[in-house]
Design an enzyme around this catalytic site. Structure first.
Site, PDB file in Angstrom:
ATOM      1  N   ARG A  63       0.799  -1.195  -0.019  1.00 40.13           N
ATOM      2  CA  ARG A  63       0.029  -0.040  -0.154  1.00 40.13           C
ATOM      3  C   ARG A  63       0.881   1.251  -0.032  1.00 40.13           C
ATOM      4  NH1 ARG A  63      -2.912  -3.730   1.947  1.00 40.13           N
ATOM      5  NH2 ARG A  63      -1.141  -4.327   2.890  1.00 40.13           N
ATOM      6  N   THR A  64       1.636   1.399   1.039  1.00 37.62           N
ATOM      7  CA  THR A  64       2.541   2.527   1.102  1.00 37.62           C
ATOM      8  C   THR A  64       3.077   2.975  -0.010  1.00 37.62           C
ATOM      9  OG1 THR A  64       2.483   2.041   3.443  1.00 37.62           O
ATOM     10  CG2 THR A  64       4.099   3.784   2.741  1.00 37.62           C
ATOM     11  N   LYS A  92      25.347  -4.410  -1.895  1.00 40.81           N
ATOM     12  CA  LYS A  92      26.776  -4.606  -2.051  1.00 40.81           C
ATOM     13  C   LYS A  92      27.322  -3.992  -0.663  1.00 40.81           C
ATOM     14  CE  LYS A  92      26.407  -3.602  -6.887  1.00 40.81           C
ATOM     15  NZ  LYS A  92      26.916  -2.330  -7.873  1.00 40.81           N
ATOM     16  N   ARG A 113      11.418   3.555   3.746  1.00 40.73           N
ATOM     17  CA  ARG A 113      10.971   2.919   4.518  1.00 40.73           C
ATOM     18  C   ARG A 113      12.239   1.818   4.924  1.00 40.73           C
ATOM     19  NH1 ARG A 113       5.916  -1.128   4.621  1.00 40.73           N
ATOM     20  NH2 ARG A 113       5.025   0.936   5.229  1.00 40.73           N
ATOM     21  N   HIS A 141       5.071   6.031  11.437  1.00 42.81           N
ATOM     22  CA  HIS A 141       4.762   5.796  10.315  1.00 42.81           C
ATOM     23  C   HIS A 141       3.820   6.789  10.123  1.00 42.81           C
ATOM     24  CE1 HIS A 141       3.503   4.252   6.380  1.00 42.81           C
ATOM     25  NE2 HIS A 141       3.130   2.981   6.902  1.00 42.81           N
TER      26      HIS A 141
END
Ligand code: NCD
Length: 461
Positions: A63-64, A92, A113, A141
């Site tokens: 969703r986000t 890496k 995120r 959030h």
């Protein structure tokens, strides 16, 4: 650089700004629903077309990430995405700090995120474009909270004096941490129904009580019939105005306006959950739930019965849909796309009271108490500082993840003395920066610091 407005916490936004986001989002929602707008690209934004949004996601998301990208496309801009750390330079061994420094040249806003608490704040200190936190560990959030509050408004609720119950993993759910701060600031009454052992973190509880004017009502005074409610925070209208307990009883018996459910955040726990609360029709059959709007940030994994989906009280799919207009509004404001409505030029938001900031080398003295803080990451931690805000004299708050440390001693680098009485600390910090914090006396002594003679006498007495 100073003028960049990052959104790493819901507290970066003032109440006025949040309300502006809601009114802009309502405008976009009308446009999205307008059949005359076939491509559903907003016509009210003239210059979103030249803008690029980058999503840098180090944790799973549906969703986000998609709603941010969709929001930018609907504003007429473009989006680029790094959705999987396994296929980016993170695999890496590239640090978050280097990634955001580079990505700042590729986009006008970075949406991040990350599994570590405080990662968004670290990213914001290295980015040269605005950073929006799309969930950092168990910290916050904020854009989910904007969707949650907007949903409540769209469901016809008033945030002031709203009676809202919050159920599930209150410790691990970042959505809940941002949400309770905002609810308190809007004057809601918050009832907590944590799963066993998953109560709100101490520092979140402390902020509700001491910074957001919430009065915690002991369980014995309310809801005698519902033992699952653990703590109720009443937001007092005026500082220190204690709510009348008889009032509380009456209000709560009457009606629960909204219920917020979250899943067990298994990625933030070493052990599995037991007795996790499930919300189903049987639970909601009590009269006080008859007008309850049911919210969930999703994904759900069993804690919310699918039989509720057709129930008129179920608002969670509408809530997920509001992710697009809300993020359109936020992105447009952060980028200053609409000249009439912009965020203020200076950072600060709700944190208007300036806390003193203290830096100490990462190899000396106390470190953040939260093991999942970005400062403890073997790679990214090298880019972080051992940085605290001095809150209320007796509290150190990690600059990144905002976890508090309430017990510490303070040493003086010049005299090599330490003191357990920290009451004069603020003054000392303002005067000179020769202080160093230790977790306790033993830590200070191990580093070669000692109690001054006069204090030794008192300590020995
Ligand atoms: C939430 C999250 O990522 O914290 N999901 C979301 O963004 N809607 C909630 C969750 O994962 O439980």
């Amino acid at each position: 650089m100073q003028d960049l407005r990052h959104v790493t916490s819901i507290n970066d936004l003032t109440v006025d700004e949040i309300e502006t986001i809601f009114s802009e989002a309502a405008k976009y929602l009308r446009e999205l629903r307008d059949p005359q707008l076939p491509h559903r690209i907003s016509r009210s934004i003239a210059d979103g077309a030249g803008c690029i949004l980058a999503t840098l996601f180090y944790e799973p998301s549906t969703r986000t990430r998609l709603s941010f990208e969709s929001a930018m496309l609907r504003l007429g801009g473009k989006s680029i995405s790094s959705a999987d750390p396994a296929t980016s330079s993170a695999a890496k061994g590239e640090s978050l700090a280097d990634t955001v420094r580079v990505a700042s040249n590729y986009a006008d806003v970075l949406v991040i995120r990350h599994p570590r608490d405080g990662a968004a704040k670290l990213a914001a200190t290295y980015a040269s474009v605005p950073v929006v936190n799309a969930g950092d560990g168990a910290h916050e959030h904020p854009t989910q909270t904007l969707c949650d509050l907007f949903t409540l408004l769209q469901e016809g609720k008033n945030l002031k004096h709203l009676n809202i119950a919050i159920s599930g993993d209150l410790k691990g759910s970042r959505t809940i941490h941002s949400f309770v701060y905002a609810l308190a600031r809007f004057g809601a009454n918050i009832m907590l129904m944590p799963a066993k052992g998953m109560e709100l973190p101490e520092h979140v509880d402390w902020r509700l009580r001491h910074e957001l004017n919430c009065y915690a009502v002991p369980r014995a005074h309310y809801e005698k019939d519902n033992a699952s409610v653990d703590v109720l925070y009443m937001t007092a209208d005026k500082p220190h105005q204690l709510s009348l307990i008889s009032d509380v009883e009456i209000k709560l018996r009457k009606n629960i306006d909204a219920m917020y459910v979250t899943r067990f955040q298994k990625e933030r726990w070493d052990e599995s959950s037991q007795d996790y609360p499930t919300i189903d029709q049987r639970f909601l059959k009590d009269k006080k739930f008859s007008k309850t709007s049911l919210l969930h940030p999703l994904p759900r994994v069993g804690e919310l019965d699918i039989a509720l989906d057709s129930d008129r009280r179920a608002a969670y799919f509408r809530q997920a849909a509001f992710g697009v207009p809300i993020r359109m509004a936020l992105v447009a404001l952060v980028l200053g796309l609409n000249r009439d409505r912009t965020l203020q030029k200076y950072p600060g938001g709700f944190r208007a009271e300036e806390h003193l900031i203290y830096d100490q080398p990462s190899n000396v003295g106390i470190g953040c108490a939260n093991k999942n803080c970005i400062v403890h990451d073997p790679l990214d931690g090298k880019y972080a500082r051992n940085r605290f805000q001095l809150v209320d004299v007796h509290r150190l708050r990690c600059f990144y993840c905002e976890t508090d440390i309430a017990d510490f001693v303070v040493g003086n680098k010049k005299s090599r003395h330490y003191d357990t009485d920290v009451s004069r600390l603020e003054e000392a910090l303002r005067r000179e920066r020769d202080v160093v914090f230790f977790s306790n006396a033993a830590g200070a002594e191990a580093a070669g610091y000692s109690l001054p003679k006069r204090r030794r006498k008192t300590a020995g007495a």
